[in-house]
Structure formats: C-alpha cells, structure tokens
Enzyme design. Structure first.
Site, PDB file in Angstrom:
ATOM      1  N   HIS A  58       1.499   3.688   1.679  1.00  0.00           N
ATOM      2  CA  HIS A  58       1.418   5.183   2.970  1.00  0.00           C
ATOM      3  C   HIS A  58       3.480   4.536   2.756  1.00  0.00           C
ATOM      4  O   HIS A  58       4.360   3.806   2.264  1.00  0.00           O
ATOM      5  CB  HIS A  58       1.544   4.154   4.404  1.00  0.00           C
ATOM      6  CG  HIS A  58      -0.250   4.584   4.650  1.00  0.00           C
ATOM      7  ND1 HIS A  58      -0.914   3.494   5.375  1.00  0.00           N
ATOM      8  CD2 HIS A  58      -0.874   5.175   4.197  1.00  0.00           C
ATOM      9  CE1 HIS A  58      -2.168   4.333   5.729  1.00  0.00           C
ATOM     10  NE2 HIS A  58      -1.945   5.115   5.049  1.00  0.00           N
ATOM     11  N   HIS A 108       4.560  -5.584   9.938  1.00  0.00           N
ATOM     12  CA  HIS A 108       5.080  -4.651  11.288  1.00  0.00           C
ATOM     13  C   HIS A 108       5.144  -5.669  12.171  1.00  0.00           C
ATOM     14  O   HIS A 108       4.421  -6.784  12.407  1.00  0.00           O
ATOM     15  CB  HIS A 108       3.670  -3.623  12.198  1.00  0.00           C
ATOM     16  CG  HIS A 108       3.942  -2.758  11.046  1.00  0.00           C
ATOM     17  ND1 HIS A 108       4.789  -1.614  10.713  1.00  0.00           N
ATOM     18  CD2 HIS A 108       3.370  -1.880   9.946  1.00  0.00           C
ATOM     19  CE1 HIS A 108       4.659  -0.580  10.517  1.00  0.00           C
ATOM     20  NE2 HIS A 108       3.378  -0.434   9.705  1.00  0.00           N
ATOM     21  N   ASP A 126      -0.123  -3.612   6.200  1.00  0.00           N
ATOM     22  CA  ASP A 126      -1.075  -3.516   6.719  1.00  0.00           C
ATOM     23  C   ASP A 126      -2.610  -3.853   7.031  1.00  0.00           C
ATOM     24  O   ASP A 126      -3.300  -3.447   7.946  1.00  0.00           O
ATOM     25  CB  ASP A 126      -1.138  -1.977   7.457  1.00  0.00           C
ATOM     26  CG  ASP A 126       0.382  -1.774   7.696  1.00  0.00           C
ATOM     27  OD1 ASP A 126       1.263  -2.650   7.547  1.00  0.00           O
ATOM     28  OD2 ASP A 126       0.562  -0.890   7.832  1.00  0.00           O
ATOM     29  N   ASP A 137       5.991   4.154   4.926  1.00  0.00           N
ATOM     30  CA  ASP A 137       6.807   3.571   5.963  1.00  0.00           C
ATOM     31  C   ASP A 137       6.256   1.460   5.095  1.00  0.00           C
ATOM     32  O   ASP A 137       7.268   0.955   4.988  1.00  0.00           O
ATOM     33  CB  ASP A 137       6.354   2.963   7.175  1.00  0.00           C
ATOM     34  CG  ASP A 137       5.059   3.009   7.564  1.00  0.00           C
ATOM     35  OD1 ASP A 137       3.850   3.157   6.854  1.00  0.00           O
ATOM     36  OD2 ASP A 137       4.805   2.064   8.536  1.00  0.00           O
ATOM     37  N   HIS A 138       5.941   1.852   3.677  1.00  0.00           N
ATOM     38  CA  HIS A 138       5.598   0.356   2.813  1.00  0.00           C
ATOM     39  C   HIS A 138       6.131   0.418   1.473  1.00  0.00           C
ATOM     40  O   HIS A 138       7.006   0.218   0.981  1.00  0.00           O
ATOM     41  CB  HIS A 138       4.471  -0.090   2.546  1.00  0.00           C
ATOM     42  CG  HIS A 138       3.757  -0.379   4.179  1.00  0.00           C
ATOM     43  ND1 HIS A 138       4.356  -1.750   4.412  1.00  0.00           N
ATOM     44  CD2 HIS A 138       3.232   0.221   5.276  1.00  0.00           C
ATOM     45  CE1 HIS A 138       3.759  -1.922   6.537  1.00  0.00           C
ATOM     46  NE2 HIS A 138       3.274  -1.058   6.154  1.00  0.00           N
ATOM     47  N   HIS A 179      -7.785  -0.301   5.380  1.00  0.00           N
ATOM     48  CA  HIS A 179      -6.165   0.270   5.662  1.00  0.00           C
ATOM     49  C   HIS A 179      -6.667   1.275   4.516  1.00  0.00           C
ATOM     50  O   HIS A 179      -6.424   2.494   5.634  1.00  0.00           O
ATOM     51  CB  HIS A 179      -5.408  -0.521   5.735  1.00  0.00           C
ATOM     52  CG  HIS A 179      -4.142   0.136   7.209  1.00  0.00           C
ATOM     53  ND1 HIS A 179      -4.264   0.516   7.710  1.00  0.00           N
ATOM     54  CD2 HIS A 179      -2.944   0.290   5.764  1.00  0.00           C
ATOM     55  CE1 HIS A 179      -3.123   0.284   7.963  1.00  0.00           C
ATOM     56  NE2 HIS A 179      -2.441   1.266   7.228  1.00  0.00           N
ATOM     57  N   HIS A 217       0.708  -0.973   0.033  1.00  0.00           N
ATOM     58  CA  HIS A 217       0.081   0.128   0.175  1.00  0.00           C
ATOM     59  C   HIS A 217       0.742   1.357   0.097  1.00  0.00           C
ATOM     60  O   HIS A 217       1.953   1.488   0.109  1.00  0.00           O
ATOM     61  CB  HIS A 217      -0.804  -0.424   1.019  1.00  0.00           C
ATOM     62  CG  HIS A 217      -0.692   0.094   2.475  1.00  0.00           C
ATOM     63  ND1 HIS A 217       0.775  -0.913   2.954  1.00  0.00           N
ATOM     64  CD2 HIS A 217      -0.567   1.012   4.022  1.00  0.00           C
ATOM     65  CE1 HIS A 217       0.690  -0.422   4.581  1.00  0.00           C
ATOM     66  NE2 HIS A 217       0.281   0.709   5.218  1.00  0.00           N
TER      67      HIS A 217
HETATM   68 ZN   LIG Z   1      -0.070   1.628   6.864  1.00  0.00          ZN
END
Ligand SMILES: [Zn+2]
Length: 305
Positions: free
Chosen positions: A104, A219, A181, A106-107, A158, A102
C-alpha cells in the site's frame, strides 16, 4: 492506512510535513518515555536502537540502528527525506536496508525516492507490487543486518503479500515485531485481500511470540481501536486502563507504540477471539466466526467522543 490508500504523492508529502515529532525510545530500557535530545543516543552507544518517525497523518516509520556494524534499516519509509535527515543526525551510521510490510502506498510509496537518495539499498518485501524490492520474502525466511536477526512472518489478509518482521539482537532485552497493517495496538487491519480465517491465523502466530515482544505497528489508531474494544468487553479492566494510558499519551503528543504481545493478548479483542466474553459479544462460538463478526462490526463502529 486501513481505509484509503491511493492519495496523490503531492498531497501525502504536504501532510507529512505537518507532522512535528521525531520520537526516540530505547528498547533496552523498561522506561517508556520519549526523549527528544540526540545526546540520549550516545549514552547507549553499544545498543541496538529503534527510532520512531511519524509520517503522513498517522503512519509510523521505524529506524533500526545496529551500532556494532554501523548499519541502519528503515521500516516502511513513506517519507524518504525525513528518513535521510534522521540518519544524517547519527554518527557514522549507514542506511543499508528497507523492510517493507506491504505494498500500500502509505507504506511502500517512498521506496522509489529513497532508492534514488541512498545508494545500494537492499529492499525486502513479500509482494511483487512493492517498488524496488530486491529480496522477495517467504514465511520463515531469516537474514541478518549487523547483529540484528530478522525473521519474516507472512501474514496474508490485509494484503496477500503482507510481511511482519520479527527482530532479535544480543543488545535487545526483548524482541521486537513490526506488524504493519496486520496487528495494531488494540486492533487489526481490514481484510482487503483475505479472509477472517487468514487473520485468525496471522494473529495466532503473532500471539505465540514471546509475551515480552514489543509491538511496533503501522498506524496510530490506538485510541479509536480501544474505544471499540471497550464496546466489546466493557468489564475488561486491563483494557480500560490501557485506553486511559493511550488517551494520556496522545493528549501529551506521545506515540502509543510500542505495546507488547502480553498486553495485546489481554486487551485486543481481535487477539481474544477464543475468549468467552468476546465470543459472547459477537454471538459466535468459534474464533474464526468471532474474528469475522468483530471485523464487520468494527468497520462501521463510531466511537463516542
Ligand atoms: Zn495497508
């Protein structure tokens, strides 16, 4: 992260360096210990392998190596330099593919830099907000990376474009699913762009996979998720045992990934919204309402230390 995604690149890279471990785990064996010596790879030279790479504070990247074609794919390469270093340590393996769960930061935040470090990358994802995406996926799309077969599972909630990647290979004893996530071990992601109904549908589709399917999530949230789960189902002994195992793993510096679908169905309350004890905890009587109530409670839950 399920919470705050928009930290600066410099800050993220600084925290990324603080991570020490590179974890390797053979999917083809039933053993779940990690090995830290590269020699372990050569003993399984014809197998597809999955290498766990930690990143940032609690993210995981996953390097998938297909020996038959000498190709590798990386899931969510937020720390591109670490990915490139890991590939360099493998014999004759070429990184060809990025699988983005996705958008975001941090991905997907490493896609641009990785694209500048490695020529000719194919970048898959389900959202136009993902940097450098070359192949936009829809639910059910399939493709191959060497002998690996990949199926995209669109799991909006998400984020609207979230994709889970379901992977099989003739040299994998069990399938694997990379859940970003959407599904965590013992939990699920926050509903930033979707509804309880969508998360219920997403987790139902994941729950319908072969029970032996290994679950690799985005995570390391397992211990806090399972502490919340114990609050929901204090009498679930499988859950209590899983929490003890996860705490032992973390105390020893080991990742808790992967779990498997069979386990998630037994201890993850968000996968158990049709179970009487979980519904009773929330005071609701159907899965979607139970999902909404669980998420609401979990959002403010503070586990006891
Ligand atoms: Zn995320």
């Amino acid at each position: 992260m399920t919470g705050f995604h928009w930290r600066s690149a410099a800050g993220l890279l600084r925290t990324g360096r603080a991570w020490a471990g590179v974890y390797r785990r053979q999917l083809n064996t039933t053993a779940v210990h990690c090995c830290h010596s590269s020699s372990a790879w050569s003993r399984h030279s014809n197998k597809m392998r999955i290498q766990i790479l930690s990143a940032l504070e609690d993210n995981y990247m996953y390097l998938l190596v297909d020996e038959s074609s000498k190709q590798a794919a990386i899931v969510d390469p937020v720390n591109p330099e670490k990915v490139v270093d890991a590939v360099k340590q493998l014999n004759d393996i070429r990184l060809t593919t990025v699988l983005t769960t996705h958008h975001h930061w941090d991905h997907a935040g490493g896609n641009e830099k990785l694209g500048s470090l490695v020529d000719g990358l194919t970048v898959y994802g389900g959202d136009e907000r993902i940097p450098r995406v070359t192949h936009r996926l829809k639910n059910g799309d399939t493709f191959k990376i060497g002998e690996m077969s990949v199926r995209a599972m669109h799991t909006p909630c998400h984020t609207t474009g979230h994709i889970c990647y379901y992977i099989t290979s003739p040299t994998l004893d069990t399938p694997a699913v990379f859940t970003g996530d959407t599904l965590f071990i013992g939990g699920c992601g926050r509903f930033f762009e979707g509804t309880a109904e969508q998360m219920q549908a997403a987790l139902s589709s994941l729950g319908a996979l072969d029970p032996s399917t290994k679950v690799y999530c985005g995570h390391e949230y397992t211990v806090s998720n399972l502490k919340y789960a114990v609050n929901v189902e204090p009498d679930n002994q499988t859950l209590r045992q899983k929490l003890a195992e996860a705490e032992a793993d973390r105390a020893a510096g080991r990742p808790t990934v992967p779990s498997d679908i069979r386990g998630e169905l037994a201890f993850n309350p968000f996968m158990r919204t049709n179970v009487a004890s979980v519904q009773k905890h929330t005071g609701r009587s159907n899965p979607v309402d139970t999902m909404a109530a669980l998420r609401e409670e979990k959002n403010s839950f503070k586990p006891k230390l």
